[in-house]
Design a protein around this motif. Structure first.
Motif, PDB file in Angstrom:
ATOM      1  N   ILE A 184       0.838  -1.201   0.000  1.00 24.69           N
ATOM      2  CA  ILE A 184       0.000   0.000   0.000  1.00 24.69           C
ATOM      3  C   ILE A 184       0.872   1.250   0.000  1.00 24.69           C
ATOM      4  N   ALA A 185       0.298   2.348  -0.439  1.00 19.84           N
ATOM      5  CA  ALA A 185       0.946   3.660  -0.365  1.00 19.84           C
ATOM      6  C   ALA A 185      -0.085   4.622   0.189  1.00 19.84           C
ATOM      7  N   GLY A 186       0.284   5.351   1.236  1.00 22.56           N
ATOM      8  CA  GLY A 186      -0.641   6.288   1.862  1.00 22.56           C
ATOM      9  C   GLY A 186       0.099   7.216   2.806  1.00 22.56           C
ATOM     10  N   ASN A 187      -0.656   7.858   3.689  1.00 17.51           N
ATOM     11  CA  ASN A 187      -0.081   8.806   4.653  1.00 17.51           C
ATOM     12  C   ASN A 187      -0.294   8.300   6.069  1.00 17.51           C
ATOM     13  N   LEU A 188       0.702   8.572   6.930  1.00 15.82           N
ATOM     14  CA  LEU A 188       0.562   8.200   8.339  1.00 15.82           C
ATOM     15  C   LEU A 188      -0.455   9.111   9.006  1.00 15.82           C
ATOM     16  N   VAL A 189      -1.387   8.532   9.730  1.00 16.82           N
ATOM     17  CA  VAL A 189      -2.433   9.275  10.417  1.00 16.82           C
ATOM     18  C   VAL A 189      -1.935   9.799  11.762  1.00 16.82           C
ATOM     19  N   ALA A 190      -0.979   9.096  12.364  1.00 14.40           N
ATOM     20  CA  ALA A 190      -0.418   9.484  13.669  1.00 14.40           C
ATOM     21  C   ALA A 190       1.044   9.048  13.712  1.00 14.40           C
ATOM     22  N   ASN A 191       1.768   9.549  14.681  1.00 18.39           N
ATOM     23  CA  ASN A 191       3.153   9.105  14.864  1.00 18.39           C
ATOM     24  C   ASN A 191       3.158   7.618  15.217  1.00 18.39           C
ATOM     25  N   PRO A 192       4.174   6.867  14.760  1.00 22.26           N
ATOM     26  CA  PRO A 192       4.254   5.448  15.128  1.00 22.26           C
ATOM     27  C   PRO A 192       4.376   5.287  16.648  1.00 22.26           C
ATOM     28  N   GLU A 193       3.700   4.266  17.180  1.00 20.89           N
ATOM     29  CA  GLU A 193       3.778   3.956  18.610  1.00 20.89           C
ATOM     30  C   GLU A 193       4.732   2.787  18.793  1.00 20.89           C
ATOM     31  N   LEU A 194       5.833   3.015  19.490  1.00 22.25           N
ATOM     32  CA  LEU A 194       6.816   1.966  19.726  1.00 22.25           C
ATOM     33  C   LEU A 194       6.646   1.415  21.134  1.00 22.25           C
ATOM     34  N   GLU A 211      11.850  -0.188  15.251  1.00 21.99           N
ATOM     35  CA  GLU A 211      12.647   0.910  15.811  1.00 21.99           C
ATOM     36  C   GLU A 211      12.985   1.954  14.751  1.00 21.99           C
ATOM     37  N   ASN A 212      13.377   1.498  13.554  1.00 14.47           N
ATOM     38  CA  ASN A 212      13.716   2.439  12.484  1.00 14.47           C
ATOM     39  C   ASN A 212      12.499   3.242  12.032  1.00 14.47           C
ATOM     40  N   ALA A 213      11.341   2.614  11.943  1.00 11.91           N
ATOM     41  CA  ALA A 213      10.121   3.329  11.547  1.00 11.91           C
ATOM     42  C   ALA A 213       9.749   4.371  12.598  1.00 11.91           C
ATOM     43  N   ALA A 214       9.841   4.007  13.869  1.00  7.10           N
ATOM     44  CA  ALA A 214       9.500   4.947  14.943  1.00  7.10           C
ATOM     45  C   ALA A 214      10.459   6.133  14.974  1.00  7.10           C
ATOM     46  N   ASN A 215      11.730   5.909  14.660  1.00  7.87           N
ATOM     47  CA  ASN A 215      12.727   6.977  14.674  1.00  7.87           C
ATOM     48  C   ASN A 215      12.704   7.831  13.410  1.00  7.87           C
ATOM     49  N   SER A 216      12.178   7.312  12.314  1.00 10.63           N
ATOM     50  CA  SER A 216      12.265   7.998  11.023  1.00 10.63           C
ATOM     51  C   SER A 216      10.982   8.665  10.566  1.00 10.63           C
ATOM     52  N   LEU A 217       9.835   8.154  10.966  1.00 12.85           N
ATOM     53  CA  LEU A 217       8.567   8.603  10.402  1.00 12.85           C
ATOM     54  C   LEU A 217       7.755   9.393  11.410  1.00 12.85           C
ATOM     55  N   LYS A 218       6.893  10.275  10.879  1.00 12.96           N
ATOM     56  CA  LYS A 218       6.010  11.051  11.753  1.00 12.96           C
ATOM     57  C   LYS A 218       4.665  11.249  11.057  1.00 12.96           C
ATOM     58  N   LYS A 219       3.712  11.730  11.817  1.00 11.16           N
ATOM     59  CA  LYS A 219       2.359  11.947  11.327  1.00 11.16           C
ATOM     60  C   LYS A 219       2.387  12.777  10.038  1.00 11.16           C
ATOM     61  N   GLY A 220       1.614  12.339   9.038  1.00 13.22           N
ATOM     62  CA  GLY A 220       1.501  13.058   7.777  1.00 13.22           C
ATOM     63  C   GLY A 220       2.473  12.617   6.710  1.00 13.22           C
ATOM     64  N   ASP A 221       3.510  11.844   7.071  1.00  9.48           N
ATOM     65  CA  ASP A 221       4.494  11.400   6.092  1.00  9.48           C
ATOM     66  C   ASP A 221       3.869  10.437   5.084  1.00  9.48           C
ATOM     67  N   PRO A 222       4.173  10.620   3.781  1.00  8.49           N
ATOM     68  CA  PRO A 222       3.740   9.620   2.797  1.00  8.49           C
ATOM     69  C   PRO A 222       4.648   8.398   2.883  1.00  8.49           C
ATOM     70  N   VAL A 223       4.056   7.218   2.972  1.00  7.59           N
ATOM     71  CA  VAL A 223       4.825   5.987   3.143  1.00  7.59           C
ATOM     72  C   VAL A 223       4.331   4.906   2.192  1.00  7.59           C
ATOM     73  N   THR A 224       5.206   3.940   1.948  1.00 10.67           N
ATOM     74  CA  THR A 224       4.816   2.710   1.269  1.00 10.67           C
ATOM     75  C   THR A 224       5.072   1.569   2.242  1.00 10.67           C
ATOM     76  N   VAL A 225       4.182   0.601   2.239  1.00  7.05           N
ATOM     77  CA  VAL A 225       4.275  -0.540   3.146  1.00  7.05           C
ATOM     78  C   VAL A 225       4.060  -1.808   2.326  1.00  7.05           C
ATOM     79  N   ALA A 226       4.916  -2.787   2.526  1.00  4.48           N
ATOM     80  CA  ALA A 226       4.742  -4.106   1.924  1.00  4.48           C
ATOM     81  C   ALA A 226       4.796  -5.129   3.043  1.00  4.48           C
ATOM     82  N   GLY A 227       3.906  -6.101   2.965  1.00  4.73           N
ATOM     83  CA  GLY A 227       3.862  -7.126   3.998  1.00  4.73           C
ATOM     84  C   GLY A 227       2.745  -8.109   3.739  1.00  4.73           C
ATOM     85  N   GLU A 228       2.174  -8.612   4.814  1.00  5.25           N
ATOM     86  CA  GLU A 228       1.084  -9.579   4.711  1.00  5.25           C
ATOM     87  C   GLU A 228      -0.155  -9.043   5.419  1.00  5.25           C
TER      88      GLU A 228
END
Length: 171
Positions: A9-19, A64-81
């Motif tokens: 998927i490709a979209g925007n983060l709605v909130a900061n990642p919760e670690l 850990e890398n996602a929590a340190n690198s990304l913030k609310k509103g950032d456009p991201v791509t995610v691949a997984g299951e």
């Protein structure tokens, strides 16, 4: 029973990642990603469709890398299951879905990013055991070398270890 389906998927983060950290100490990041479909109207104009919200889970170094690198509103791509789970709450049968991420990254269609390799001692240690002598210390240096220079805004060029010997091909 759970069903897993490969998804990207490709979209925007709605909130900061919760670690958070599990009982065994494994890092877990929870992300919420909104995906909007672009719809063209009869007059040719474009507008956003109804957003679809996805819950995303990442584990270990990715978390850990996602929590340190990304913030609310950032456009991201995610691949997984895509994982569907059934559970019971207050006597009712319910279902939940989430994406268990294999990779997460910034969507470079909308901006630029400067990649910085994490220095993990496990990676450097494995390389050091495989290499021998002087090449071992060179391998560790390459792992920890930055791939991008902030001051010049250019890639960092690292010379090769040594020229190939005895494997030349001529035509």
């Amino acid at each position: 029973m759970s069903t897993k389906i490969p998804i990207s998927i490709a979209g925007n983060l709605v909130a900061n990642p919760e670690l958070t950290y599990g009982e065994s100490g494994v890092p877990h990041a929870k992300l919420r990603v909104a995906v909007n479909q672009r719809i063209q109207g009869p007059d040719g104009s474009w507008h956003d469709g109804e957003p679809v919200f996805h819950n995303v889970s990442a584990f270990r170094a990715l978390a850990e890398n996602a929590a340190n690198s990304l913030k609310k509103g950032d456009p991201v791509t995610v691949a997984g299951e895509l994982e569907f789970r059934g559970y019971e709450k207050d006597g009712e049968r319910r279902e939940a879905r989430r994406i268990v991420a294999d990779t997460i990254g910034p969507d470079l269609r909308f901006g630029t990013a400067a990649y910085q390799r994490s220095s993990h001692t496990a990676v450097a240690g494995a390389d050091a055991q495989v290499e021998a002598g002087v090449q071992a210390s060179a391998a560790v240096e390459v792992v920890s070398a930055p791939a991008y220079s902030v001051s010049t805004k250019n890639p960092v060029v690292v010379p090769p270890f040594a020229p190939a010997q005895g494997n030349e091909m001529t035509f």
